[in-house]
Motif scaffolding. Sequence first.
Motif, short mmCIF file in Angstrom:
data_model
loop_
_atom_site.label_atom_id
_atom_site.label_comp_id
_atom_site.label_asym_id
_atom_site.label_seq_id
_atom_site.Cartn_x
_atom_site.Cartn_y
_atom_site.Cartn_z
N GLY A 1 0.79 -1.22 0.00
CA GLY A 1 0.00 0.00 0.00
C GLY A 1 0.82 1.27 0.00
O GLY A 1 0.28 2.37 0.17
N ARG A 2 2.13 1.16 -0.21
CA ARG A 2 2.98 2.34 -0.22
C ARG A 2 3.16 2.84 -1.65
O ARG A 2 2.98 2.08 -2.61
CB ARG A 2 4.34 2.02 0.42
CG ARG A 2 4.24 1.75 1.90
CD ARG A 2 5.61 1.62 2.52
NE ARG A 2 6.28 0.39 2.12
CZ ARG A 2 6.83 -0.46 2.97
NH1 ARG A 2 6.79 -0.23 4.26
NH2 ARG A 2 7.43 -1.55 2.55
N PHE A 3 3.53 4.11 -1.79
CA PHE A 3 3.69 4.71 -3.11
C PHE A 3 5.15 4.64 -3.53
O PHE A 3 6.05 4.79 -2.70
CB PHE A 3 3.21 6.17 -3.07
CG PHE A 3 1.73 6.26 -2.82
CD1 PHE A 3 0.84 6.22 -3.89
CD2 PHE A 3 1.23 6.39 -1.54
CE1 PHE A 3 -0.52 6.31 -3.67
CE2 PHE A 3 -0.13 6.47 -1.31
CZ PHE A 3 -1.01 6.43 -2.38
N PHE A 4 5.35 4.44 -4.84
CA PHE A 4 6.72 4.31 -5.34
C PHE A 4 6.86 5.01 -6.67
O PHE A 4 5.88 5.20 -7.40
CB PHE A 4 7.08 2.83 -5.51
CG PHE A 4 7.16 2.08 -4.20
CD1 PHE A 4 8.31 2.09 -3.46
CD2 PHE A 4 6.05 1.40 -3.73
CE1 PHE A 4 8.37 1.42 -2.26
CE2 PHE A 4 6.11 0.72 -2.53
CZ PHE A 4 7.27 0.74 -1.79
N CYS A 5 8.10 5.39 -7.00
CA CYS A 5 8.39 6.00 -8.29
C CYS A 5 8.56 4.90 -9.33
O CYS A 5 8.51 3.72 -9.04
CB CYS A 5 9.66 6.86 -8.20
SG CYS A 5 11.17 5.90 -8.01
N ARG A 6 8.79 5.33 -10.59
CA ARG A 6 8.86 4.37 -11.68
C ARG A 6 10.00 3.37 -11.49
O ARG A 6 9.90 2.22 -11.91
CB ARG A 6 9.05 5.15 -12.99
CG ARG A 6 8.73 4.37 -14.24
CD ARG A 6 8.89 5.25 -15.44
NE ARG A 6 7.97 6.38 -15.46
CZ ARG A 6 6.74 6.33 -15.97
NH1 ARG A 6 6.29 5.20 -16.48
NH2 ARG A 6 5.96 7.38 -15.96
N GLU A 7 11.08 3.81 -10.89
CA GLU A 7 12.23 2.95 -10.73
C GLU A 7 12.01 1.86 -9.68
O GLU A 7 12.61 0.79 -9.73
CB GLU A 7 13.46 3.78 -10.31
CG GLU A 7 14.26 4.29 -11.48
CD GLU A 7 15.48 5.06 -11.01
OE1 GLU A 7 16.13 4.58 -10.06
OE2 GLU A 7 15.76 6.13 -11.55
N CYS A 8 11.17 2.14 -8.72
CA CYS A 8 11.05 1.26 -7.56
C CYS A 8 9.98 0.18 -7.71
O CYS A 8 9.85 -0.68 -6.84
CB CYS A 8 10.76 2.07 -6.30
SG CYS A 8 12.13 3.17 -5.87
N VAL A 9 9.20 0.25 -8.79
CA VAL A 9 8.16 -0.76 -8.97
C VAL A 9 8.53 -1.66 -10.15
O VAL A 9 9.22 -1.25 -11.08
CB VAL A 9 6.78 -0.13 -9.20
CG1 VAL A 9 6.28 0.52 -7.94
CG2 VAL A 9 6.81 0.85 -10.36
N THR A 10 8.03 -2.87 -10.09
CA THR A 10 8.27 -3.85 -11.15
C THR A 10 6.96 -4.54 -11.46
O THR A 10 6.17 -4.82 -10.55
CB THR A 10 9.29 -4.91 -10.69
OG1 THR A 10 10.38 -4.26 -10.04
CG2 THR A 10 9.81 -5.71 -11.86
N GLU A 11 6.75 -4.78 -12.76
CA GLU A 11 5.55 -5.52 -13.13
C GLU A 11 5.83 -7.00 -12.99
O GLU A 11 6.80 -7.53 -13.54
CB GLU A 11 5.14 -5.19 -14.57
CG GLU A 11 3.73 -5.67 -14.86
CD GLU A 11 3.28 -5.29 -16.26
OE1 GLU A 11 3.81 -4.32 -16.80
OE2 GLU A 11 2.41 -6.00 -16.79
N HIS A 12 4.99 -7.68 -12.23
CA HIS A 12 5.19 -9.10 -11.97
C HIS A 12 3.83 -9.79 -12.04
O HIS A 12 2.93 -9.49 -11.26
CB HIS A 12 5.83 -9.30 -10.59
CG HIS A 12 5.99 -10.75 -10.23
ND1 HIS A 12 6.84 -11.59 -10.91
CD2 HIS A 12 5.40 -11.50 -9.27
CE1 HIS A 12 6.76 -12.80 -10.37
NE2 HIS A 12 5.89 -12.77 -9.38
N GLU A 13 3.69 -10.69 -13.01
CA GLU A 13 2.46 -11.45 -13.20
C GLU A 13 1.25 -10.52 -13.33
O GLU A 13 0.22 -10.73 -12.71
CB GLU A 13 2.26 -12.43 -12.05
CG GLU A 13 3.28 -13.56 -12.08
CD GLU A 13 3.11 -14.53 -10.92
OE1 GLU A 13 2.30 -14.23 -10.03
OE2 GLU A 13 3.80 -15.55 -10.92
#
Length: 108
Positions: free
Chosen positions: A25-37
């Motif tokens: 539930g935390r917010f992240f920038c583009r670098e910190c998130v990954t698309e998984h499944e």
Amino acid sequence: MASLIHERCFNHARREAVARCPECGRFFCRECVTEHEGRVVCAACLGAQLHPAPIRSSLFGRLLLGFQVVVGLSGLWLIFYFLGEVLLTLPSSFHEGTVWRDTFEEKP
Ligand SMILES: [Zn+2]
Ligand SMILES: [Zn+2]
């Protein structure tokens, strides 16, 4: 999603958040998130998914599972056992009509 503009990345306080991790539930920038499944999750949650924590006291869990299976099968067996007992105690006259009709139909 207008609220995302005012949120900052959990790891980078200066960067605007572009996504919210559905796991933590935390917010992240583009670098910190990954698309998984098909889901966008943060690196920490992705790592937790790829390397899940070992189940505590797995031996006890397996014993409990086995116990539940045995209890469940015993319950099923008892149900069918008593069902058979009930069917056996039915009076034979219960079937007489069917038998008589079958013999009657066989004769021309
Ligand atoms: Zn997360
Ligand atoms: Zn970041």
